[in-house]
Design an enzyme around this catalytic site. Structure first.
Site, PDB file in Angstrom:
ATOM      1  N   PHE B 117     -12.437 -10.238  -9.073  1.00  0.00           N
ATOM      2  CA  PHE B 117     -11.439  -9.415  -8.393  1.00  0.00           C
ATOM      3  C   PHE B 117     -10.097  -9.689  -9.045  1.00  0.00           C
ATOM      4  O   PHE B 117      -9.919 -10.740  -9.683  1.00  0.00           O
ATOM      5  CB  PHE B 117     -11.394  -9.809  -6.913  1.00  0.00           C
ATOM      6  N   GLN B 231       2.344  -4.098   0.106  1.00  0.00           N
ATOM      7  CA  GLN B 231       1.483  -3.971  -1.066  1.00  0.00           C
ATOM      8  C   GLN B 231       1.083  -2.521  -1.304  1.00  0.00           C
ATOM      9  O   GLN B 231       0.633  -1.831  -0.401  1.00  0.00           O
ATOM     10  CB  GLN B 231       0.217  -4.797  -0.868  1.00  0.00           C
ATOM     11  N   HIS B 233      -1.518  -0.344  -3.315  1.00  0.00           N
ATOM     12  CA  HIS B 233      -2.774  -0.490  -4.055  1.00  0.00           C
ATOM     13  C   HIS B 233      -2.718   0.441  -5.248  1.00  0.00           C
ATOM     14  O   HIS B 233      -2.389   1.612  -5.107  1.00  0.00           O
ATOM     15  CB  HIS B 233      -3.963  -0.148  -3.162  1.00  0.00           C
ATOM     16  N   LEU B 243      -8.434   5.142  -0.647  1.00  0.00           N
ATOM     17  CA  LEU B 243      -8.623   4.026  -1.573  1.00  0.00           C
ATOM     18  C   LEU B 243      -9.882   4.127  -2.426  1.00  0.00           C
ATOM     19  O   LEU B 243     -10.967   4.390  -1.939  1.00  0.00           O
ATOM     20  CB  LEU B 243      -8.712   2.732  -0.769  1.00  0.00           C
ATOM     21  N   GLU B 246     -10.892  -1.965  -5.178  1.00  0.00           N
ATOM     22  CA  GLU B 246     -10.585  -2.840  -6.297  1.00  0.00           C
ATOM     23  C   GLU B 246     -11.846  -3.189  -7.088  1.00  0.00           C
ATOM     24  O   GLU B 246     -11.787  -3.559  -8.256  1.00  0.00           O
ATOM     25  CB  GLU B 246      -9.946  -4.120  -5.753  1.00  0.00           C
ATOM     26  N   ARG B 277      -2.431  -6.667  -8.029  1.00  0.00           N
ATOM     27  CA  ARG B 277      -2.119  -5.306  -7.587  1.00  0.00           C
ATOM     28  C   ARG B 277      -0.689  -4.881  -7.853  1.00  0.00           C
ATOM     29  O   ARG B 277      -0.451  -3.752  -8.283  1.00  0.00           O
ATOM     30  CB  ARG B 277      -2.366  -5.205  -6.090  1.00  0.00           C
ATOM     31  N   HIS B 345      -0.848  -0.035   0.954  1.00  0.00           N
ATOM     32  CA  HIS B 345      -2.160  -0.559   1.301  1.00  0.00           C
ATOM     33  C   HIS B 345      -2.136  -1.660   2.343  1.00  0.00           C
ATOM     34  O   HIS B 345      -3.005  -1.735   3.210  1.00  0.00           O
ATOM     35  CB  HIS B 345      -2.787  -1.111   0.014  1.00  0.00           C
ATOM     36  N   ARG B 382      -0.526 -10.145  -1.736  1.00  0.00           N
ATOM     37  CA  ARG B 382      -1.859 -10.604  -1.346  1.00  0.00           C
ATOM     38  C   ARG B 382      -2.867 -10.299  -2.443  1.00  0.00           C
ATOM     39  O   ARG B 382      -2.828  -9.232  -3.049  1.00  0.00           O
ATOM     40  CB  ARG B 382      -2.286  -9.892  -0.074  1.00  0.00           C
TER      41      ARG B 382
END
Ligand SMILES: Cc1cc2nc3c(=O)[nH]c(=O)nc-3n(C[C@H](O)[C@H](O)[C@H](O)COP(=O)(O)OP(=O)(O)OC[C@H]3O[C@@H](n4cnc5c(N)ncnc54)[C@H](O)[C@@H]3O)c2cc1C
Ligand code: FES
Lengths: 317, 569
Positions: B117, B231, B233, B243, B246, B277, B345, B382
């Site tokens: 990730f 955040q 995304h 979305l 990820e 991100r 996000h 995050r």
């Protein structure tokens, strides 16, 4: 096409009515988009539910011209094309109590779901601090059934449920039973299967509406077949459903076809079948069955028997 | 009056974990109230996964590496004691979830499968295909059914009553009947999720992510911590903001500009698409700004190409992503690249938690967990897969914390909450009768527009001042809002009115925090202050609300191990 008409069933807790809304046609929009547009631009009292807007939360199912859809995932163009119209009728899901307009009450359904003990009964192979081992193949068995988003479309479409709200479990509940029954981590599949059996497992009409409408394409009919088989393997043969299935198997094995006269007796027993005499007489009168006709073996019965032999030799999937 | 030992507000991952932990004590009466059915909660939308250093895929992974990655990802604004607590407890929590029945994808040895990730130095994101949050949410719900947890379905939290620094009770609307109830409680766990909807349509968040619990705490005197850290995304679908997980980048997706170039080479030469991100989002916006995107204006985008993964891998690992791209953008990712653009996000900031072990806030009796809370383990940014982890872990500890409080406190008097409920009953009545005024949706859309344009991915002083002014005006307009629905029964127009009021209060705090943070850190990127400034801003923002006034304070960051260094990928 310039405008689209949505005819929406309204309910305010006391009275019901249909109300029409006209929207300018826009290409490539979803049904949820149209509902939102009505609420935000035409009528703030129109009530429906939606949350994620991408087919994962299960809030937004409604009926369009009698068929249940997820509003967020369904394209308006597709609906107009399928129903060959510029006018759609929207109603709340079938087989649910309605709260207001398109919003239905889930509480009774969730209460019913508890019947099949919809939780993992952990086997001794796992423990809370170590978890489990599960093979990728065993994971695959639960991958599709755990796609269920509890949207209620299957309940709305279910033929049996529409006739028999009390004596049958919603397809999504049977899916829960299946999901745990086939989970390699579960210690007691029968704890999930038996309540399903007791609540009419064999009553499925095989109309397949749940399968064709499920937005997650879960094979609910296949799961149902599995649960039935598994219940027989648990020794649950002495019920109408199992007896009916056995009668089929025997008839076809011996003659290559069904004997419709003896089938009810084998299924329901002699006494119950007697109650059906008026019905049988009507069928005879209309020429649908002939009581004197005893089916002979079909041509090629040897082939049929070979299939049986072969099936007997095949291992469980 | 209704009364419980513990009331949990919210039934997402955090709320249900809290409820499970709290209800382990059979002597305590626990109720969970949620404005939507538990399985509808936004935790279900999490696709990619949940981080824990199990080392199943990479034996060299460790809790320590997860700790370091999280701190670095946070741009050193995370409290390191809390991060260490978090990362060291995650492996066991995954086993607990497995034992509850979460259907995790598996490796060939039958262990929980893990994937790479963004921002992670080892592949440590546990997953279930691309529906990880969904299966965790449903499994937690199953466990709640098993334990007989009491749910108050479709009850909407309106506000919290506090007397002399202690919780007196909660006020909630039973949406179905329209009745407004005061509820006495010894402890309340707030787990109401994020508030990405301050950007209304330009977010990956569900329609109901409006920060109601956060606003209720804010009104009750609990400060908001670090609200300016929002955040974005990088991979929202271009046309809807929905979305694309990820996991797309994790599995090896490429980002391409109009020249067909993998432009991440310019911004994160080593990690490429797997950069964190904030960095990837800014890279995309820079490409668009400099004319290398497709299309123009609000409709501009870049492409994400997954074709080289091949059909089999896409169907096995990204089935939901493929379906989303097909239904919502009309693109089959097996055949074509998909148009994407950043979308709001996640909120790193939120309700100020003062003790990470119990999730207590400064007000006795109120605890917070999940996206609504700021502990802070995410700091200025995050990492993907760290939120669902945060949610379940701290949800559990909040439940335990609430149990402790419920044992110590006696039931408060309930006088204040009774009054508070009466005030809401009057408001509901007045709003139902009001026939003229400004439509709530108009106020909401103006707020979203100014927030997206002026407090978005790149920020500057003059624009943020403009946003503050606009939001201030909208708060005035809100006094004259009209809902247009007289119904007592299931009045969603009224619910939305309250939600928009909450969003406005929070949007103002976001803009204010952002305006005063004169540096760039993590997700907070200022065109006029492009550098991180540890000398002045290695600290948490705390915003208090006193009546209509917002008061700004700062608090030091807890640094135990990792000294701030430049954040390179
Ligand atoms: C599209 C998407 C994908 C994501 N993917 C990932 C991922 O792969 N990995 C990861 O770690 N994180 C991911 N995240 C982030 C993560 O999913 C969320 O941060 C997290 O699930 C929040 O959980 P929660 O329990 O705090 O709140 P939620 O799950 O949002 O639940 C909030 C609950 O509060 C209730 N509530 C709210 N207001 C009220 C009120 N006024 N009264 C009563 N009840 C109320 C709601 O009904 C709901 O039950 C993703 C987020 C999004 C938007
Ligand atoms: S809005 Fe969530 S499934 Fe449609």
């Amino acid at each position: 096409m310039d405008t689209v008409t949505l005819r929406i069933k309204r309910y305010d807790g006391v009275k019901e009515w249909y109300q029409e809304y006209q929207l300018p046609y826009e290409k490539g929009k979803t049904l949820l988009y149209s509902l939102t547009k009505i609420r935000e631009e035409l009528d703030p009292t129109l009530t429906f539910s939606a949350a994620c807007r991408h087919a994962i939360c299960g809030s937004c199912a409604v009926r369009v011209n009698g068929n249940a859809f997820l509003a967020c995932k369904t394209s308006l163009d597709q609906l107009l094309e399928t129903f060959e119209t510029e006018r759609l009728t929207l109603e709340p899901l079938n087989n649910f109590p309605v709260i207001r307009d398109l919003v239905v009450d889930w509480e009774p359904k969730l209460e019913r779901m508890k019947a099949v003990r919809p939780w993992l009964i952990p086997s001794e192979d796992g423990d809370p601090s170590e978890g489990f081992r599960q093979s990728p193949e065993d994971f695959r068995k639960i991958a599709s059934p755990t796609d269920c988003i509890l949207c209620g479309i299957c309940s709305s479409e279910c033929g049996q449920l529409s006739l028999n709200q009390e004596g049958y479990l919603d397809p999504f509940i049977l899916n829960k039973a299946y999901r745990f029954a086939v989970d390699s981590r579960d210690a007691a599949p029968e704890e999930h299967i038996r309540p399903a059996l007791e609540k009419g497992l064999w009553k499925c009409l095989h109309c397949m509406e749940c399968v064709t409408k499920c937005p997650k394409e879960i094979d609910l009919a296949g799961e149902n077949a599995y649960l039935r088989q598994a219940s027989i393997q648990m020794g649950e043969r002495d019920n109408k459903g199992a007896r009916h299935a056995y009668a089929f198997v025997e008839d076809v094995k011996s003659k290559g076809r069904l004997n419709e006269v003896t089938l009810p007796m084998k299924t329901e027993g002699f006494v119950s079948t007697m109650n059906r005499i008026p019905f049988a007489l009507r069928l005879i009168r209309k020429g649908k069955i002939n009581p004197l006709h005893m089916p002979r073996e079909v041509e090629g019965i040897e082939g049929v028997r070979k299939i049986y032999e072969h099936a007997q030799g095949v291992k469980e999937p | 009056m209704l009364s419980y030992d513990i009331v949990v507000v919210g039934a997402g991952g955090a709320g249900m974990m809290a409820a499970l932990a709290a209800s382990e004590d059979p002597d305590l009466e626990v109720a969970v109230l949620s404005k939507i059915y538990p399985t509808r909660s936004h935790t279900g939308a999490a696709q990619g996964g949940i981080n824990a250093a199990l080392g199943n895929r990479d034996p060299s992974d460790s809790v320590e590496k997860h700790f370091r990655d999280t701190v670095k990802g946070s741009d050193f604004l995370a409290d390191q004691d809390a991060v260490e607590f978090f990362t060291s407890r995650m492996p066991e929590l995954i086993q607990e979830l497995d034992f509850y029945g979460v259907p995790f994808s598996r490796d060939e040895n039958g262990r929980v499968a893990q994937r790479p990730f963004g921002g992670a130095s080892s592949p440590r994101t546990c997953y279930s295909a691309d529906k990880t949050g969904h299966v965790i949410l449903h499994t937690l719900y199953e466990q709640c059914l098993k334990r007989g947890v009491k749910f108050l379905h479709e009850w909407f939290l309106l506000s919290l009553a506090v007397e002399e620094g202690e919780l007196d009770g909660l006020v909630a609307l039973d949406m179905r009947s329209g009745a407004i109830h005061p509820i006495q409680a010894k402890a309340a766990v707030i787990a109401t999720g994020g508030f990405g909807r301050i950007y209304w349509n330009r977010t990956t968040n569900a329609l109901n992510m409006t920060g109601d619990g956060t606003a209720a705490c804010f009104d009750a005197g609990i400060p908001l911590k670090d609200p300016e850290f929002v955040q974005f995304h990088p991979t929202g679908l271009a046309s809807s903001g929905i979305l694309m997980s990820e996991a797309c980048r994790g599995e090896g997706g490429h980002l391409l500009n109009k020249e067909g170039e993998r432009f991440m080479a310019r911004y994160a030469p080593e990690k490429m698409e797997l950069g964190p991100r904030d960095l990837v989002s800014r890279a995309i916006e820079t490409e668009i700004k400099e004319g290398r995107g497709f299309g123009e204006g609000i409709g501009a985008y870049v492409q994400m190409d997954l074709r080289h993964l091949g059909k089999e891998k896409i169907l096995e690992r990204l089935p939901q992503v493929r379906a989303l791209a097909m239904h919502f953008e009309g693109v089959d990712i097996i055949e074509e690249p998909v148009p994407i653009r950043p979308s709001c996000h996640y909120m790193m900031g939120g309700i100020h938690v003062v003790d990470y072990k119990t999730c207590r806030t400064p007000i006795e009796g109120i605890l917070a967990a999940g996206e609504c809370a700021c502990i802070s383990i995410h700091g200025a940014n995050r990492l993907g897969g760290n939120s669902v982890a945060d949610v379940v872990l701290f949800g559990k500890y909040a439940g335990l914390g609430a149990r402790e409080i419920a044992k110590q406190r006696s039931l408060p008097s309930g006088k204040k909450v009774k009054k508070e409920a009466d005030r809401w009953i009057k408001t509901f009545d007045r709003m139902r009768r009001k026939t003229e005024g400004i439509p709530v949706t108009e106020i909401r859309d103006k707020m979203a527009e100014t927030m997206w344009n002026n407090v978005g991915i790149f920020r500057r002083e003059s624009e943020m001042k403009e946003a503050l002014e606009t939001v201030g005006r909208l708060l005035e307009d809100y006094q004259d809002a009209c809902i247009g629905d007289t119904s007592v029964r299931y009045n969603l127009a009224f619910v939305h009115y309250v939600e928009v009021g909450n969003l406005l209060k929070l949007a103002k705090a976001v803009a204010l925090g952002a305006l005063h943070r004169k540096e760039s850190r993590g997700s907070h990127a200022r065109a006029d202050y492009p550098k991180r400034d540890d000398g002045r801003f290695l600290k948490h923002t705390l915003i208090y609300k006193k009546g209509d006034d917002y008061i700004l304070q700062y608090e030091p960051v807890k640094i135990t191990k990792y000294r701030p260094e430049e954040r390179k990928y």
